[in-house]
Design a protein around this motif. Structure first.
Motif, PDB file in Angstrom:
ATOM      1  N   ALA A 175      18.420   3.410   5.515  1.00 52.20           N
ATOM      2  CA  ALA A 175      19.261   1.997   4.843  1.00 52.20           C
ATOM      3  C   ALA A 175      18.510   1.998   5.741  1.00 52.20           C
ATOM      4  CB  ALA A 175      20.277   2.550   4.657  1.00 52.20           C
ATOM      5  N   SER A 176      19.233   1.657   7.111  1.00 52.88           N
ATOM      6  CA  SER A 176      18.647   0.576   8.374  1.00 52.88           C
ATOM      7  C   SER A 176      17.260   0.396   8.223  1.00 52.88           C
ATOM      8  CB  SER A 176      19.498   1.729   9.119  1.00 52.88           C
ATOM      9  OG  SER A 176      20.769   1.309  10.091  1.00 52.88           O
ATOM     10  N   PHE A 177      16.803   1.176   8.309  1.00 58.18           N
ATOM     11  CA  PHE A 177      15.026   1.096   8.706  1.00 58.18           C
ATOM     12  C   PHE A 177      14.104   0.411   7.635  1.00 58.18           C
ATOM     13  CE2 PHE A 177      15.340   4.499  11.845  1.00 58.18           C
ATOM     14  CZ  PHE A 177      14.595   4.497  13.288  1.00 58.18           C
ATOM     15  N   SER A 178      14.642   0.814   6.138  1.00 61.12           N
ATOM     16  CA  SER A 178      14.630   0.063   5.571  1.00 61.12           C
ATOM     17  C   SER A 178      14.598  -1.493   5.060  1.00 61.12           C
ATOM     18  CB  SER A 178      14.502   0.456   3.424  1.00 61.12           C
ATOM     19  OG  SER A 178      16.675   0.499   3.753  1.00 61.12           O
ATOM     20  N   ASP A 179      15.914  -1.611   5.095  1.00 63.54           N
ATOM     21  CA  ASP A 179      16.456  -3.674   6.020  1.00 63.54           C
ATOM     22  C   ASP A 179      15.874  -3.350   6.845  1.00 63.54           C
ATOM     23  OD1 ASP A 179      18.841  -3.462   3.384  1.00 63.54           O
ATOM     24  OD2 ASP A 179      20.086  -2.325   4.712  1.00 63.54           O
ATOM     25  N   TRP A 180      15.561  -3.512   8.210  1.00 70.24           N
ATOM     26  CA  TRP A 180      14.353  -3.510   8.694  1.00 70.24           C
ATOM     27  C   TRP A 180      13.512  -3.555   8.780  1.00 70.24           C
ATOM     28  CZ3 TRP A 180      10.570  -1.164  12.421  1.00 70.24           C
ATOM     29  CH2 TRP A 180      10.270  -1.808  12.618  1.00 70.24           C
ATOM     30  N   ILE A 181      12.256  -2.960   7.946  1.00 63.67           N
ATOM     31  CA  ILE A 181      11.539  -3.445   7.005  1.00 63.67           C
ATOM     32  C   ILE A 181      11.272  -4.292   6.447  1.00 63.67           C
ATOM     33  CG2 ILE A 181       9.216  -2.559   5.953  1.00 63.67           C
ATOM     34  CD1 ILE A 181       9.820  -0.190   7.179  1.00 63.67           C
ATOM     35  N   SER A 182      12.808  -4.836   5.821  1.00 65.00           N
ATOM     36  CA  SER A 182      12.324  -5.836   4.813  1.00 65.00           C
ATOM     37  C   SER A 182      13.170  -7.296   5.307  1.00 65.00           C
ATOM     38  CB  SER A 182      13.278  -5.419   3.084  1.00 65.00           C
ATOM     39  OG  SER A 182      14.490  -5.052   3.751  1.00 65.00           O
ATOM     40  N   ALA A 183      13.895  -6.775   6.008  1.00 64.14           N
ATOM     41  CA  ALA A 183      14.698  -8.057   6.342  1.00 64.14           C
ATOM     42  C   ALA A 183      13.539  -9.156   7.008  1.00 64.14           C
ATOM     43  CB  ALA A 183      15.369  -8.472   7.383  1.00 64.14           C
ATOM     44  N   PRO A 184      13.753 -10.287   6.518  1.00 64.31           N
ATOM     45  CA  PRO A 184      13.222 -11.708   7.698  1.00 64.31           C
ATOM     46  C   PRO A 184      12.375 -11.698   8.340  1.00 64.31           C
ATOM     47  CG  PRO A 184      15.106 -12.165   6.619  1.00 64.31           C
ATOM     48  CD  PRO A 184      15.104 -10.927   6.308  1.00 64.31           C
ATOM     49  N   HIS A 235      12.419 -13.559  10.949  1.00 61.64           N
ATOM     50  CA  HIS A 235      14.117 -14.414  11.888  1.00 61.64           C
ATOM     51  C   HIS A 235      14.934 -13.846  11.880  1.00 61.64           C
ATOM     52  CE1 HIS A 235      14.099 -16.335   7.300  1.00 61.64           C
ATOM     53  NE2 HIS A 235      15.630 -16.093   7.682  1.00 61.64           N
ATOM     54  N   HIS A 236      15.099 -12.699  10.680  1.00 58.90           N
ATOM     55  CA  HIS A 236      16.437 -11.848  10.978  1.00 58.90           C
ATOM     56  C   HIS A 236      16.623 -10.752  11.980  1.00 58.90           C
ATOM     57  CE1 HIS A 236      18.560 -14.369   7.665  1.00 58.90           C
ATOM     58  NE2 HIS A 236      19.035 -14.231   8.820  1.00 58.90           N
ATOM     59  N   GLY A 237      14.942 -10.377  12.404  1.00 57.21           N
ATOM     60  CA  GLY A 237      14.608  -9.642  13.297  1.00 57.21           C
ATOM     61  C   GLY A 237      13.822  -8.181  12.664  1.00 57.21           C
ATOM     62  N   GLY A 238      13.435  -8.241  11.278  1.00 56.43           N
ATOM     63  CA  GLY A 238      12.811  -7.708  10.305  1.00 56.43           C
ATOM     64  C   GLY A 238      11.421  -7.936   9.968  1.00 56.43           C
ATOM     65  N   LEU A 239      10.849  -7.153   9.557  1.00 55.37           N
ATOM     66  CA  LEU A 239       9.214  -7.271   9.293  1.00 55.37           C
ATOM     67  C   LEU A 239       8.674  -7.677   8.282  1.00 55.37           C
ATOM     68  CD1 LEU A 239       7.925  -3.048  10.122  1.00 55.37           C
ATOM     69  CD2 LEU A 239       7.967  -5.052  11.667  1.00 55.37           C
ATOM     70  N   GLY A 240      10.076  -8.618   7.427  1.00 52.07           N
ATOM     71  CA  GLY A 240       9.029  -8.746   6.299  1.00 52.07           C
ATOM     72  C   GLY A 240       8.635  -9.037   5.250  1.00 52.07           C
ATOM     73  N   ILE A 241       8.747  -7.425   4.819  1.00 49.77           N
ATOM     74  CA  ILE A 241       8.038  -6.677   3.131  1.00 49.77           C
ATOM     75  C   ILE A 241       8.956  -6.894   2.783  1.00 49.77           C
ATOM     76  CG2 ILE A 241       7.258  -4.886   2.721  1.00 49.77           C
ATOM     77  CD1 ILE A 241       5.650  -5.422   5.111  1.00 49.77           C
ATOM     78  N   ASP A 242       8.067  -7.980   1.124  1.00 47.55           N
ATOM     79  CA  ASP A 242       8.847  -7.807   0.242  1.00 47.55           C
ATOM     80  C   ASP A 242      10.484  -6.491  -0.496  1.00 47.55           C
ATOM     81  OD1 ASP A 242       9.498  -9.158  -2.692  1.00 47.55           O
ATOM     82  OD2 ASP A 242       8.857  -7.631  -3.882  1.00 47.55           O
ATOM     83  N   LYS A 243      11.108  -6.375  -0.755  1.00 49.54           N
ATOM     84  CA  LYS A 243      12.167  -5.728  -1.351  1.00 49.54           C
ATOM     85  C   LYS A 243      11.426  -4.857  -2.369  1.00 49.54           C
ATOM     86  CE  LYS A 243      16.396  -8.009   0.531  1.00 49.54           C
ATOM     87  NZ  LYS A 243      16.623  -6.398   1.458  1.00 49.54           N
ATOM     88  N   GLY A 244      10.561  -5.545  -3.620  1.00 46.87           N
ATOM     89  CA  GLY A 244      10.093  -5.148  -4.264  1.00 46.87           C
ATOM     90  C   GLY A 244       9.061  -4.002  -4.103  1.00 46.87           C
ATOM     91  N   GLN A 245       7.708  -4.785  -3.215  1.00 44.90           N
ATOM     92  CA  GLN A 245       6.758  -3.678  -2.619  1.00 44.90           C
ATOM     93  C   GLN A 245       7.478  -2.968  -2.444  1.00 44.90           C
ATOM     94  OE1 GLN A 245       4.347  -6.652  -0.484  1.00 44.90           O
ATOM     95  NE2 GLN A 245       3.754  -7.420  -2.544  1.00 44.90           N
ATOM     96  N   LEU A 246       8.348  -2.706  -1.138  1.00 47.13           N
ATOM     97  CA  LEU A 246       8.316  -1.687  -0.434  1.00 47.13           C
ATOM     98  C   LEU A 246       9.052  -0.982  -1.436  1.00 47.13           C
ATOM     99  CD1 LEU A 246       9.483   0.088   2.774  1.00 47.13           C
ATOM    100  CD2 LEU A 246      11.200  -1.704   2.173  1.00 47.13           C
ATOM    101  N   SER A 247      10.117  -0.843  -2.402  1.00 49.91           N
ATOM    102  CA  SER A 247      10.643  -0.028  -3.040  1.00 49.91           C
ATOM    103  C   SER A 247       9.982   0.832  -3.839  1.00 49.91           C
ATOM    104  CB  SER A 247      11.378  -0.700  -4.478  1.00 49.91           C
ATOM    105  OG  SER A 247      11.987  -1.110  -3.592  1.00 49.91           O
ATOM    106  N   LEU A 248       8.620   0.072  -4.333  1.00 45.61           N
ATOM    107  CA  LEU A 248       7.090   0.830  -4.875  1.00 45.61           C
ATOM    108  C   LEU A 248       6.404   1.833  -4.081  1.00 45.61           C
ATOM    109  CD1 LEU A 248       5.257   1.316  -7.525  1.00 45.61           C
ATOM    110  CD2 LEU A 248       4.311  -1.619  -6.726  1.00 45.61           C
ATOM    111  N   GLY A 249       6.295   1.479  -3.389  1.00 46.80           N
ATOM    112  CA  GLY A 249       5.595   2.114  -1.838  1.00 46.80           C
ATOM    113  C   GLY A 249       6.346   3.310  -1.304  1.00 46.80           C
ATOM    114  N   LEU A 250       7.783   3.230  -1.066  1.00 50.43           N
ATOM    115  CA  LEU A 250       8.930   4.004  -1.318  1.00 50.43           C
ATOM    116  C   LEU A 250       9.028   4.907  -2.464  1.00 50.43           C
ATOM    117  CD1 LEU A 250      11.088   2.692   0.933  1.00 50.43           C
ATOM    118  CD2 LEU A 250       9.332   4.598   2.346  1.00 50.43           C
ATOM    119  N   THR A 251       8.809   4.816  -3.539  1.00 55.32           N
ATOM    120  CA  THR A 251       9.018   5.991  -4.186  1.00 55.32           C
ATOM    121  C   THR A 251       7.615   6.330  -5.167  1.00 55.32           C
ATOM    122  OG1 THR A 251      10.291   4.176  -5.573  1.00 55.32           O
ATOM    123  CG2 THR A 251       9.277   4.960  -7.438  1.00 55.32           C
ATOM    124  N   ILE A 252       6.491   5.618  -4.483  1.00 50.47           N
ATOM    125  CA  ILE A 252       5.139   6.500  -4.761  1.00 50.47           C
ATOM    126  C   ILE A 252       5.227   7.683  -4.109  1.00 50.47           C
ATOM    127  CG2 ILE A 252       3.084   6.500  -4.615  1.00 50.47           C
ATOM    128  CD1 ILE A 252       2.560   3.591  -5.527  1.00 50.47           C
TER     129      ILE A 252
END
Length: 267
Positions: A204-213, A215-232
């Motif tokens: 959860a922590s690393f996925s939040d970091w990847i999807s966080a904007p 300016h909040h210290g994240g990588l800013g990956i869209d949550k929908g795209q990240l969810s799809l990628g992890l699901t695949i």
């Protein structure tokens, strides 16, 4: 008395604990975290929770209806537990705060372990050969997901560690039971459940970091795209296990589960 053949058949309802098990487990926690957030932002939160609850109930009905371990059904339940468990933890967080939610779920999980051990004299996943033990197993899994979510939020927000540092912290904690089991002979049941709890805040922590904007210290990956990628990735790994059957428990363990464990694990 359950016959040996019956035990072997029902035992295969849970997978063997392998490297693939832990990889898929971490991936499902990450996917459940970001996908639950995605659903809540795309739909009315009440509708999102209701949909997740229905999905979890349907997957559990499937799991309890089959007579042996079916890889895609088992991991479907884990995914739905991850999604619903995240939402459940978020609801309690909004009422009690991440710290209060963590304490609440620690108490709930401890109570489940106590009742499970009192009734069955074991907490081993290699002893899941009755529906009652399967019920305890999935109740524990749901509680661990909710607890892990709350603990991750507490580390990231209440302790101000942020998502990435929280992920690193829980990764270190995840390694502790493996080292203690190897070096000091820590009870394997205790080591398993401790590690199982820790996988939730790691993913959860690393996925939040990847999807966080950013300016909040994240990588800013869209949550929908990240969810799809992890699901695949999860689907590919589960498909691989379905073909190779590397996660089927050894038949020799069936006879071991006929004997109750005499030494109670620490809770």
């Amino acid at each position: 008395m359950v016959s040996n053949g019956k035990v072997k058949e029902i035992l295969t309802k849970v997978p063997e604990i392998t490297f693939y098990f832990w990889i898929i487990k971490v991936l499902t926690t990450g996917m459940g975290e970001v996908f639950s957030d995605y659903l809540v932002h795309q739909f009315n939160p009440l509708i999102a929770v209701a949909l997740a609850g229905i999905g979890l109930a349907a997957s559990l009905v499937l799991q309890f209806s089959v007579r042996r371990y079916v890889v895609w059904i088992y991991w479907l339940v884990v995914i739905m537990v991850s999604i619903f468990g995240t939402m459940a933890a978020d609801v309690v967080n909004s009422i009690l705060s991440p710290l209060g939610s963590t304490v609440f779920y620690v108490a709930a999980l401890t109570m489940i372990f106590i009742i499970w051990y009192t009734k069955e004299k074991t907490l081993s996943i290699h002893s899941i050969y009755t529906h009652r033990r399967e019920f305890f197993y999935w109740s524990t899994v749901l509680a661990t997901f909710a607890l892990g979510t709350a603990a991750g939020d507490m580390a990231a927000d209440t302790m101000h560690l942020g998502y990435f540092s929280s992920g690193v912290l829980f990764t270190v904690l995840l390694a502790i039971p493996a080292l203690c089991s190897w070096l000091f002979g820590l009870n394997k049941i205790v080591a398993f459940w401790f590690a199982y709890i820790m996988t939730r805040p790691v993913g959860a922590s690393f996925s939040d970091w990847i999807s966080a904007p950013s300016h909040h210290g994240g990588l800013g990956i869209d949550k929908g795209q990240l969810s799809l990628g992890l699901t695949i990735i999860i689907v590919v790994l589960v498909g691989y296990l379905g073909i190779t059957r590397r996660d089927i428990q050894e038949k020799s363990k069936a006879s071991q589960t006929l004997q109750p464990e005499t030494t109670p694990p620490a809770l």
